[in-house]
Design a protein around this motif. Structure first.
Motif, PDB file in Angstrom:
ATOM      1  N   ARG A 111      -5.980  12.165  33.794  1.00 63.33           N
ATOM      2  CA  ARG A 111      -6.913  13.262  32.941  1.00 63.33           C
ATOM      3  C   ARG A 111      -5.885  13.603  31.751  1.00 63.33           C
ATOM      4  O   ARG A 111      -5.817  14.900  31.409  1.00 63.33           O
ATOM      5  N   SER A 112      -5.161  12.713  31.123  1.00 61.90           N
ATOM      6  CA  SER A 112      -4.302  13.092  30.209  1.00 61.90           C
ATOM      7  C   SER A 112      -4.508  11.965  28.751  1.00 61.90           C
ATOM      8  O   SER A 112      -5.106  10.985  29.249  1.00 61.90           O
ATOM      9  N   TYR A 113      -3.949  12.392  27.741  1.00 62.35           N
ATOM     10  CA  TYR A 113      -3.988  11.303  26.609  1.00 62.35           C
ATOM     11  C   TYR A 113      -2.626  11.533  25.821  1.00 62.35           C
ATOM     12  O   TYR A 113      -2.252  12.665  25.968  1.00 62.35           O
ATOM     13  N   SER A 114      -2.376  10.651  24.905  1.00 60.80           N
ATOM     14  CA  SER A 114      -1.313  10.593  24.020  1.00 60.80           C
ATOM     15  C   SER A 114      -1.643  10.427  22.722  1.00 60.80           C
ATOM     16  O   SER A 114      -2.920   9.812  22.480  1.00 60.80           O
ATOM     17  N   GLU A 115      -0.940  10.920  21.639  1.00 59.51           N
ATOM     18  CA  GLU A 115      -1.237  10.692  20.255  1.00 59.51           C
ATOM     19  C   GLU A 115      -0.145   9.984  19.650  1.00 59.51           C
ATOM     20  O   GLU A 115       0.919  10.116  19.797  1.00 59.51           O
ATOM     21  N   ASP A 116      -0.408   9.020  18.716  1.00 61.28           N
ATOM     22  CA  ASP A 116       0.566   8.507  17.728  1.00 61.28           C
ATOM     23  C   ASP A 116       0.795   9.052  16.547  1.00 61.28           C
ATOM     24  O   ASP A 116       1.621   9.070  15.925  1.00 61.28           O
ATOM     25  N   VAL A 117      -0.213   9.794  16.187  1.00 60.56           N
ATOM     26  CA  VAL A 117      -0.273  10.502  14.930  1.00 60.56           C
ATOM     27  C   VAL A 117      -0.750  12.108  15.197  1.00 60.56           C
ATOM     28  O   VAL A 117      -1.774  12.186  15.807  1.00 60.56           O
ATOM     29  N   VAL A 118      -0.030  12.965  14.715  1.00 56.74           N
ATOM     30  CA  VAL A 118      -0.490  14.298  15.081  1.00 56.74           C
ATOM     31  C   VAL A 118      -1.543  14.714  14.068  1.00 56.74           C
ATOM     32  O   VAL A 118      -1.513  14.451  12.844  1.00 56.74           O
ATOM     33  N   ALA A 119      -2.601  15.288  14.636  1.00 57.96           N
ATOM     34  CA  ALA A 119      -3.871  15.504  14.117  1.00 57.96           C
ATOM     35  C   ALA A 119      -3.557  16.812  13.251  1.00 57.96           C
ATOM     36  O   ALA A 119      -4.524  17.136  12.276  1.00 57.96           O
ATOM     37  N   GLU A 122      -2.118  22.964  15.217  1.00 60.36           N
ATOM     38  CA  GLU A 122      -2.170  23.404  16.610  1.00 60.36           C
ATOM     39  C   GLU A 122      -1.476  22.178  17.704  1.00 60.36           C
ATOM     40  O   GLU A 122      -0.875  22.604  18.346  1.00 60.36           O
ATOM     41  N   GLN A 123      -1.832  21.070  17.410  1.00 61.66           N
ATOM     42  CA  GLN A 123      -1.363  20.156  18.209  1.00 61.66           C
ATOM     43  C   GLN A 123       0.072  19.984  18.057  1.00 61.66           C
ATOM     44  O   GLN A 123       0.662  19.852  19.099  1.00 61.66           O
ATOM     45  N   ALA A 124       0.528  19.988  16.978  1.00 62.05           N
ATOM     46  CA  ALA A 124       1.898  19.927  16.801  1.00 62.05           C
ATOM     47  C   ALA A 124       2.740  21.165  17.416  1.00 62.05           C
ATOM     48  O   ALA A 124       3.769  20.887  17.981  1.00 62.05           O
ATOM     49  N   GLU A 125       2.215  22.192  17.221  1.00 61.46           N
ATOM     50  CA  GLU A 125       2.832  23.302  17.822  1.00 61.46           C
ATOM     51  C   GLU A 125       2.863  23.236  19.547  1.00 61.46           C
ATOM     52  O   GLU A 125       3.739  23.475  20.148  1.00 61.46           O
ATOM     53  N   ILE A 126       1.639  22.607  19.972  1.00 67.03           N
ATOM     54  CA  ILE A 126       1.566  22.677  21.438  1.00 67.03           C
ATOM     55  C   ILE A 126       2.740  21.633  22.000  1.00 67.03           C
ATOM     56  O   ILE A 126       3.218  21.798  23.012  1.00 67.03           O
ATOM     57  N   ALA A 127       2.720  20.374  21.280  1.00 68.75           N
ATOM     58  CA  ALA A 127       3.771  19.378  21.593  1.00 68.75           C
ATOM     59  C   ALA A 127       5.245  19.898  21.546  1.00 68.75           C
ATOM     60  O   ALA A 127       5.936  19.574  22.341  1.00 68.75           O
ATOM     61  N   ALA A 128       5.391  20.617  20.392  1.00 67.70           N
ATOM     62  CA  ALA A 128       6.767  21.154  19.991  1.00 67.70           C
ATOM     63  C   ALA A 128       7.159  21.893  21.137  1.00 67.70           C
ATOM     64  O   ALA A 128       8.249  21.942  21.501  1.00 67.70           O
ATOM     65  N   GLN A 221      -8.964  18.155  29.613  1.00 67.04           N
ATOM     66  CA  GLN A 221      -9.996  19.268  29.521  1.00 67.04           C
ATOM     67  C   GLN A 221      -9.573  20.370  28.627  1.00 67.04           C
ATOM     68  O   GLN A 221     -10.701  20.911  27.738  1.00 67.04           O
ATOM     69  N   THR A 222      -8.342  20.689  28.533  1.00 69.22           N
ATOM     70  CA  THR A 222      -7.845  21.895  27.712  1.00 69.22           C
ATOM     71  C   THR A 222      -7.095  21.511  26.286  1.00 69.22           C
ATOM     72  O   THR A 222      -7.128  22.400  25.663  1.00 69.22           O
ATOM     73  N   GLN A 223      -6.738  20.173  26.366  1.00 71.46           N
ATOM     74  CA  GLN A 223      -6.037  19.719  25.151  1.00 71.46           C
ATOM     75  C   GLN A 223      -4.592  20.627  24.855  1.00 71.46           C
ATOM     76  O   GLN A 223      -3.982  20.531  23.937  1.00 71.46           O
ATOM     77  N   GLN A 224      -4.238  21.239  26.046  1.00 68.47           N
ATOM     78  CA  GLN A 224      -2.901  21.696  26.068  1.00 68.47           C
ATOM     79  C   GLN A 224      -1.926  20.511  26.638  1.00 68.47           C
ATOM     80  O   GLN A 224      -2.293  19.603  27.072  1.00 68.47           O
ATOM     81  N   ALA A 225      -0.789  21.043  26.668  1.00 67.70           N
ATOM     82  CA  ALA A 225       0.167  20.152  27.021  1.00 67.70           C
ATOM     83  C   ALA A 225       0.460  20.067  28.459  1.00 67.70           C
ATOM     84  O   ALA A 225       0.171  20.736  29.425  1.00 67.70           O
ATOM     85  N   LYS A 226       0.571  18.867  28.948  1.00 67.48           N
ATOM     86  CA  LYS A 226       0.236  18.534  30.292  1.00 67.48           C
ATOM     87  C   LYS A 226       1.725  17.985  30.900  1.00 67.48           C
ATOM     88  O   LYS A 226       1.987  18.258  32.095  1.00 67.48           O
ATOM     89  N   ALA A 227       2.534  17.091  30.184  1.00 66.59           N
ATOM     90  CA  ALA A 227       3.783  16.700  30.699  1.00 66.59           C
ATOM     91  C   ALA A 227       4.588  15.904  29.596  1.00 66.59           C
ATOM     92  O   ALA A 227       4.063  15.276  28.591  1.00 66.59           O
ATOM     93  N   VAL A 228       5.923  16.008  29.557  1.00 62.21           N
ATOM     94  CA  VAL A 228       6.780  15.353  28.626  1.00 62.21           C
ATOM     95  C   VAL A 228       7.122  13.877  29.591  1.00 62.21           C
ATOM     96  O   VAL A 228       7.511  14.326  30.801  1.00 62.21           O
ATOM     97  N   ILE A 229       7.037  12.911  28.965  1.00 58.58           N
ATOM     98  CA  ILE A 229       7.280  11.650  29.784  1.00 58.58           C
ATOM     99  C   ILE A 229       8.344  10.946  28.894  1.00 58.58           C
ATOM    100  O   ILE A 229       8.816  11.409  27.977  1.00 58.58           O
ATOM    101  N   ASP A 230       8.528   9.745  29.497  1.00 62.40           N
ATOM    102  CA  ASP A 230       9.563   8.690  29.096  1.00 62.40           C
ATOM    103  C   ASP A 230      11.002   9.300  29.096  1.00 62.40           C
ATOM    104  O   ASP A 230      11.552   9.778  28.132  1.00 62.40           O
ATOM    105  N   LEU A 231      11.742   9.477  30.148  1.00 61.72           N
ATOM    106  CA  LEU A 231      13.051   9.944  30.323  1.00 61.72           C
ATOM    107  C   LEU A 231      14.042   9.034  30.388  1.00 61.72           C
ATOM    108  O   LEU A 231      15.183   9.265  30.792  1.00 61.72           O
TER     109      LEU A 231
END
Length: 355
Positions: A111-119, A122-128, A221-231
């Protein structure tokens, strides 16, 4: 293509070997990442690139140390995001060897997704902010416990020296096609002196070291941050490079291999969002010198990945995965366009960062 490996991996990880399927997921340049589906559950499996990561055991040990630390933080309600976790084999191993190739398994975060280009902003601030939460949660982690799986990963001097070596050798006869880009790189030596003035006064941190937008999962569902990946590249380092890699991968409206170079620009509202999102979780932790270093980090990371793409192109494409001849050269030109725009907007962007 990987059906044979799917059957073997299913056995190693205690899954049914019948009715299993496997397909590629993600857009990573280095490891091969696949989703293994079985009747019991879905897991992520990765074939590790042992040319880039010659010591897969240390790589996995690093990632598991981070995983365990973040899990403890989550138990203390000091970390809110989901945590990417390794799955042991039935014999309690975390790396599997199949026909000379190293594999590992990770829990699938659904139930998650990733982006290759910031839309948008708001999306940029959530990810940062997610990467800021990640950094803050590791503030009390002893970075010296991490093995340097890629020594000198963010060493610009070493990256320029590597470029000079392949330029001199020109092993596959590509130098003529990119001499202009080589000359541009060699004219940026002032970055080395800027770095030399800073790094000795910055604290060494446990860093992600690959804070691309697609290394953060959003919730469906929320478009909020779910997980930081690729460690995989979690190593000792400096926060300025994690900040810089966000600037590099968030700010342009174009993908990093886009040839539409007139559109490869720094979106100032996105830069603002990175600053706001990343710094907030670090309030009370970050030093003034670290905050000052972020501007140099933005320039160095954008320029340095361009140097690495260019080096790999001249060397015959031995490091980064490519989809066509000239792919790495297109990537390099894209990053140099973004770097030039960063420098051109120095006054405006510094005003945002240091307000």
């Amino acid at each position: 293509m990987y059906q044979k490996q799917a059957t073997i991996l299913s056995k190693h990880f205690g899954l049914s070997q019948d009715d299993v399927s496997i397909k590629p997921i993600g857009n990573g340049h280095i490891n091969t990442t696949l989703l293994l589906k079985s009747p019991e559950k879905n897991i992520v499996v990765q074939k590790l690139n042992t040319h880039v990561f010659p010591d897969p055991i240390s790589l996995v040990n690093n990632a598991r140390q981070i995983e365990i630390h973040l899990s403890d933080k989550k138990d203390q309600h000091a970390y809110q995001l989901e945590i990417i976790k390794h799955i042991p084999t039935t014999e309690e191993n975390y790396v599997v060897e199949i026909e000379g190739e190293s594999w590992r398994a990770l829990e699938f975060i659904g139930r998650s997704y990733s982006e290759d280009v910031v839309a948008n902003q708001e999306q940029a601030e959530i990810a940062a902010n997610a990467f800021g939460q990640f950094a803050a949660a590791l503030e009390d982690f002893d970075a010296s416990n991490l093995h340097s799986v890629i020594p000198d990963f963010h060493n610009l001097t070493m990256r320029l020296d590597a470029l000079k070596r392949v330029v001199k050798a020109d092993p596959v006869g590509r130098l003529e096609a990119c001499q202009k880009e080589v000359d541009f790189c060699l004219a940026q030596s002032q970055l080395l002196s800027e770095l030399a003035e800073l790094v000795d006064i910055l604290p060494v941190r446990a860093c992600h070291n690959d804070t691309k937008i697609n290394n953060m999962l959003f919730c469906n569902q929320t478009q909020q941050a779910k997980a930081v990946i690729d460690l995989d590249t979690c190593m000792p380092g400096y926060w300025m490079f994690d900040f810089g890699d966000m600037v590099r991968t968030f700010c342009s409206p174009e993908a990093e291999d886009s040839t539409n170079l007139e559109r490869v620009k720094v979106r100032e509202d996105i830069f603002q969002a990175i600053v706001d999102g990343y710094v907030a979780p670090l309030d009370g932790i970050i030093t003034e010198q670290e905050k000052q270093s972020f501007w140099l980090g933005a320039k160095v990371m954008t320029f340095m990945i361009g140097v690495r793409f260019l080096t790999d192109y001249i060397d015959g494409d031995n490091y980064f995965s490519i989809k066509y001849d000239g792919h790495n050269l297109d990537r390099a030109r894209n990053q140099f366009a973004l770097y030039r725009d960063l420098v051109e907007k120095t006054e405006t962007l510094q005003a945002i960062l240091f307000k």
